[in-house]
Design an enzyme around this catalytic site. Structure first.
Site, PDB file in Angstrom:
ATOM      1  N   CYS A 100     -12.533  -8.729  -3.672  1.00 26.12           N
ATOM      2  CA  CYS A 100     -11.946  -8.323  -4.966  1.00 26.12           C
ATOM      3  C   CYS A 100     -12.322  -9.274  -6.111  1.00 26.12           C
ATOM      4  O   CYS A 100     -12.104  -8.949  -7.273  1.00 26.12           O
ATOM      5  CB  CYS A 100     -10.437  -8.208  -4.853  1.00 26.12           C
ATOM      6  SG  CYS A 100      -9.930  -7.047  -3.580  1.00 26.12           S
ATOM      7  N   HIS A 147      -7.593  -9.018 -11.724  1.00 21.80           N
ATOM      8  CA  HIS A 147      -7.885  -8.015 -10.698  1.00 21.80           C
ATOM      9  C   HIS A 147      -6.667  -7.114 -10.533  1.00 21.80           C
ATOM     10  O   HIS A 147      -5.533  -7.578 -10.450  1.00 21.80           O
ATOM     11  CB  HIS A 147      -8.222  -8.715  -9.381  1.00 21.80           C
ATOM     12  CG  HIS A 147      -8.224  -7.775  -8.224  1.00 21.80           C
ATOM     13  ND1 HIS A 147      -8.954  -6.613  -8.232  1.00 21.80           N
ATOM     14  CD2 HIS A 147      -7.561  -7.821  -7.034  1.00 21.80           C
ATOM     15  CE1 HIS A 147      -8.743  -5.979  -7.087  1.00 21.80           C
ATOM     16  NE2 HIS A 147      -7.908  -6.683  -6.354  1.00 21.80           N
ATOM     17  N   ASN A 196      -6.080  -0.107  -6.232  1.00 26.75           N
ATOM     18  CA  ASN A 196      -6.878  -1.328  -6.153  1.00 26.75           C
ATOM     19  C   ASN A 196      -8.308  -0.937  -5.764  1.00 26.75           C
ATOM     20  O   ASN A 196      -8.540  -0.488  -4.640  1.00 26.75           O
ATOM     21  CB  ASN A 196      -6.239  -2.250  -5.104  1.00 26.75           C
ATOM     22  CG  ASN A 196      -7.005  -3.540  -4.902  1.00 26.75           C
ATOM     23  OD1 ASN A 196      -8.139  -3.678  -5.348  1.00 26.75           O
ATOM     24  ND2 ASN A 196      -6.387  -4.477  -4.212  1.00 26.75           N
TER      25      ASN A 196
HETATM   26  O1  UT7 Z   1      -6.963  -7.112  -3.754  1.00 21.64           O
HETATM   27  C1  UT7 Z   1      -6.151  -8.135  -3.290  1.00 21.64           C
HETATM   28  C2  UT7 Z   1      -5.458  -7.622  -2.118  1.00 21.64           C
HETATM   29  N1  UT7 Z   1      -4.194  -7.049  -2.224  1.00 21.64           N
HETATM   30  C3  UT7 Z   1      -3.113  -7.510  -2.840  1.00 21.64           C
HETATM   31  O2  UT7 Z   1      -3.142  -8.279  -3.748  1.00 21.64           O
HETATM   32  C4  UT7 Z   1      -1.817  -7.028  -2.311  1.00 21.64           C
HETATM   33  C5  UT7 Z   1      -0.782  -8.103  -2.349  1.00 21.64           C
HETATM   34  N2  UT7 Z   1       0.465  -7.702  -1.762  1.00 21.64           N
HETATM   35  C6  UT7 Z   1       1.236  -6.694  -2.243  1.00 21.64           C
HETATM   36  O3  UT7 Z   1       0.904  -6.077  -3.226  1.00 21.64           O
HETATM   37  C7  UT7 Z   1       2.558  -6.416  -1.553  1.00 21.64           C
HETATM   38  O4  UT7 Z   1       2.830  -7.426  -0.642  1.00 21.64           O
HETATM   39  C8  UT7 Z   1       2.558  -5.034  -0.846  1.00 21.64           C
HETATM   40  C9  UT7 Z   1       2.541  -3.923  -1.884  1.00 21.64           C
HETATM   41  C10 UT7 Z   1       1.365  -4.910   0.090  1.00 21.64           C
HETATM   42  C11 UT7 Z   1       3.844  -4.884  -0.022  1.00 21.64           C
HETATM   43  O5  UT7 Z   1       4.984  -5.064  -0.834  1.00 21.64           O
HETATM   44  P1  UT7 Z   1       6.193  -5.965  -0.328  1.00 21.64           P
HETATM   45  O6  UT7 Z   1       7.215  -5.914  -1.379  1.00 21.64           O
HETATM   46  O7  UT7 Z   1       5.624  -7.303   0.051  1.00 21.64           O
HETATM   47  O8  UT7 Z   1       6.702  -5.144   0.916  1.00 21.64           O
HETATM   48  P2  UT7 Z   1       6.838  -5.614   2.434  1.00 21.64           P
HETATM   49  O9  UT7 Z   1       5.500  -5.814   3.041  1.00 21.64           O
HETATM   50  O10 UT7 Z   1       7.832  -6.730   2.503  1.00 21.64           O
HETATM   51  O11 UT7 Z   1       7.498  -4.336   3.101  1.00 21.64           O
HETATM   52  C12 UT7 Z   1       8.839  -3.938   2.784  1.00 21.64           C
HETATM   53  C13 UT7 Z   1       9.184  -2.725   3.616  1.00 21.64           C
HETATM   54  C14 UT7 Z   1       8.873  -2.901   5.105  1.00 21.64           C
HETATM   55  O12 UT7 Z   1       9.903  -2.257   5.832  1.00 21.64           O
HETATM   56  P3  UT7 Z   1      11.057  -3.139   6.518  1.00 21.64           P
HETATM   57  O13 UT7 Z   1      10.349  -4.044   7.471  1.00 21.64           O
HETATM   58  O14 UT7 Z   1      11.727  -3.864   5.400  1.00 21.64           O
HETATM   59  O15 UT7 Z   1      11.890  -2.098   7.178  1.00 21.64           O
HETATM   60  C15 UT7 Z   1       7.604  -2.110   5.287  1.00 21.64           C
HETATM   61  O16 UT7 Z   1       7.460  -1.607   6.594  1.00 21.64           O
HETATM   62  O17 UT7 Z   1       8.429  -1.603   3.177  1.00 21.64           O
HETATM   63  C16 UT7 Z   1       7.801  -0.978   4.305  1.00 21.64           C
HETATM   64  N3  UT7 Z   1       6.547  -0.377   3.871  1.00 21.64           N
HETATM   65  C17 UT7 Z   1       6.477   0.886   3.382  1.00 21.64           C
HETATM   66  N4  UT7 Z   1       7.409   1.828   3.189  1.00 21.64           N
HETATM   67  C18 UT7 Z   1       7.009   3.002   2.664  1.00 21.64           C
HETATM   68  C19 UT7 Z   1       5.316  -0.924   3.855  1.00 21.64           C
HETATM   69  N5  UT7 Z   1       4.420  -0.038   3.365  1.00 21.64           N
HETATM   70  C20 UT7 Z   1       5.113   1.078   3.067  1.00 21.64           C
HETATM   71  C21 UT7 Z   1       4.761   2.337   2.517  1.00 21.64           C
HETATM   72  N6  UT7 Z   1       5.728   3.244   2.328  1.00 21.64           N
HETATM   73  N7  UT7 Z   1       3.490   2.624   2.164  1.00 21.64           N
END
Ligand code: UT7
Length: 328
Positions: free
Chosen positions: A122, A255, A285
């Site tokens: 990225c 980014h 992204n």
């Molecule tokens: O290009 C550079 C690369 N990428 C990035 O910069 C991404 C950086 N990270 C992020 O943007 C965030 O960490 C994410 C968007 C990937 C995730 O957001 P988060 O607020 O960190 O969520 P999380 O991983 O803590 O997940 C929270 C909950 C989990 O459920 P439980 O364990 O709390 O029951 C996940 O299983 O959300 C769940 N979850 C979803 N639910 C519905 C994860 N993905 C999804 C989804 N739909 N697509």
């Protein structure tokens, strides 16, 4: 010999997107058919993404890159034959080799210019821009095409809701030309290979088969934390290099990974959110394509004007990051 004051400046921008936009609601419906639960509400609240463009099976990274390149050349008022350097950033090359830069050169119908890919995920476009600027500064090259082009949808695991909702396909490009006045005011690149596992596609092709995992894997929270920190430190680094104050920056284009990362970066820097260019809501992204896509959009809609200072920032797999401070 190059004059001591030789610089480079951006003289044209371009972009290309696949035809098909897939909204969160459509994607949620498609995933539900596979038994995977997600929703527009979750995706918007956690990422700000509302839709992404997805390439049809016949579209190539080369074709997307060439379209963006033609648009940038047209904006610059140049024919492809005027180029003497092509740098292309991608993690989703069409072939193992030759480089996508060579394939784009062929699409443009010219030969002779140096052409190679950079691989910084990225951060790829920011890496490519810094490399092309440095090559122009040597005096050996005069006009460079820098492209970020990706079809990330092909390396996504569509059974993994934690990643497949985040990414999209697209390409962006700029034409850089040697100039007496910058242009590119400062550029700094960094990497930390010890963090390679937090965002990777680890598989490889050998003996006629894919070995290892061919899909993108990410520790989202680890990436999030690192991203905000390095975007802040790297912005301050190039501002120091250029002896420019934060309030002299007209636009910030980090980014486009997640609206929350963009907002947190602006907040940490003490910049008003009104100076952020945001496209992640529309494009998702797009990895190496996200920064040039956002730049082109804001140039064409009249927000970014000639003479303004724009801070371009990359961050991503590697772990890699960097900033390029540009006067348009
Ligand atoms: O290009 C550079 C690369 N990428 C990035 O910069 C991404 C950086 N990270 C992020 O943007 C965030 O960490 C994410 C968007 C990937 C995730 O957001 P988060 O607020 O960190 O969520 P999380 O991983 O803590 O997940 C929270 C909950 C989990 O459920 P439980 O364990 O709390 O029951 C996940 O299983 O959300 C769940 N979850 C979803 N639910 C519905 C994860 N993905 C999804 C989804 N739909 N697509």
């Amino acid at each position: 010999m190059a004059p001591a004051h030789r610089c480079s400046r951006i003289i044209g921008t371009g972009a290309a997107l696949p035809e098909r936009a897939v909204t969160n609601a459509e994607l949620a419906q498609q995933l539900a058919a596979r038994g995977i639960e997600t929703s527009d509400e979750w995706i918007v609240a956690r990422t700000g993404i509302r839709q992404r463009y997805i390439a049809d099976a016949s579209l190539t990274t080369t074709e997307l890159g060439a379209r963006a390149a033609r648009a940038a050349l047209q904006a610059a008022g140049l024919e492809p034959a005027a180029l003497d350097l092509i740098v292309l950033a991608t993690s989703t090359a069409d072939q193992i080799f030759p480089s996508t830069a060579c394939l784009v050169q062929d699409e443009l119908g010219v030969a002779g210019a140096a052409a190679f890919d950079v691989q910084a995920v990225c951060s790829g476009f920011v890496y490519g821009l810094a490399v092309a600027d440095a090559m122009i500064r040597t005096g050996t090259y005069r006009r460079a095409l820098v492209v970020g082009a990706e079809i990330f949808s092909r390396i996504l695991d569509w059974n993994d809701r934690t990643t497949c909702v985040l990414f999209g396909d697209g390409a962006g490009a700029v034409v850089l030309e040697a100039a007496d006045q910058p242009g590119i005011l400062a550029a700094r690149l960094h990497a930390d290979g010890s963090q390679s596992r937090i965002l990777c596609t680890a598989g490889r092709v050998a003996q006629g088969a894919v070995h290892g995992d061919p899909f993108l894997r990410m520790d989202g929270q680890a990436v999030f934390r690192l991203a905000v920190n390095v975007l802040d430190s790297s912005a301050r680094e190039v501002l120091d290099d250029a002896r420019m104050r934060l309030d002299e920056v007209d636009w910030l284009i980090p980014h486009q990974a997640n609206v929350r990362i963009l907002s947190a970066t602006a907040r940490k820097l003490g910049m008003p959110e009104s100076k952020l260019i945001v496209t992640v809501d529309q494009h998702g992204n797009t990895s190496a394509a996200s920064v040039p896509l956002a730049l082109d959009l804001a140039v064409r809609d009249g927000r970014i004007r000639s003479g303004q200072n724009v801070l371009l920032q990359g961050v991503g797999g590697g772990f890699t990051w960097g900033s390029v401070l540009v006067r348009l």
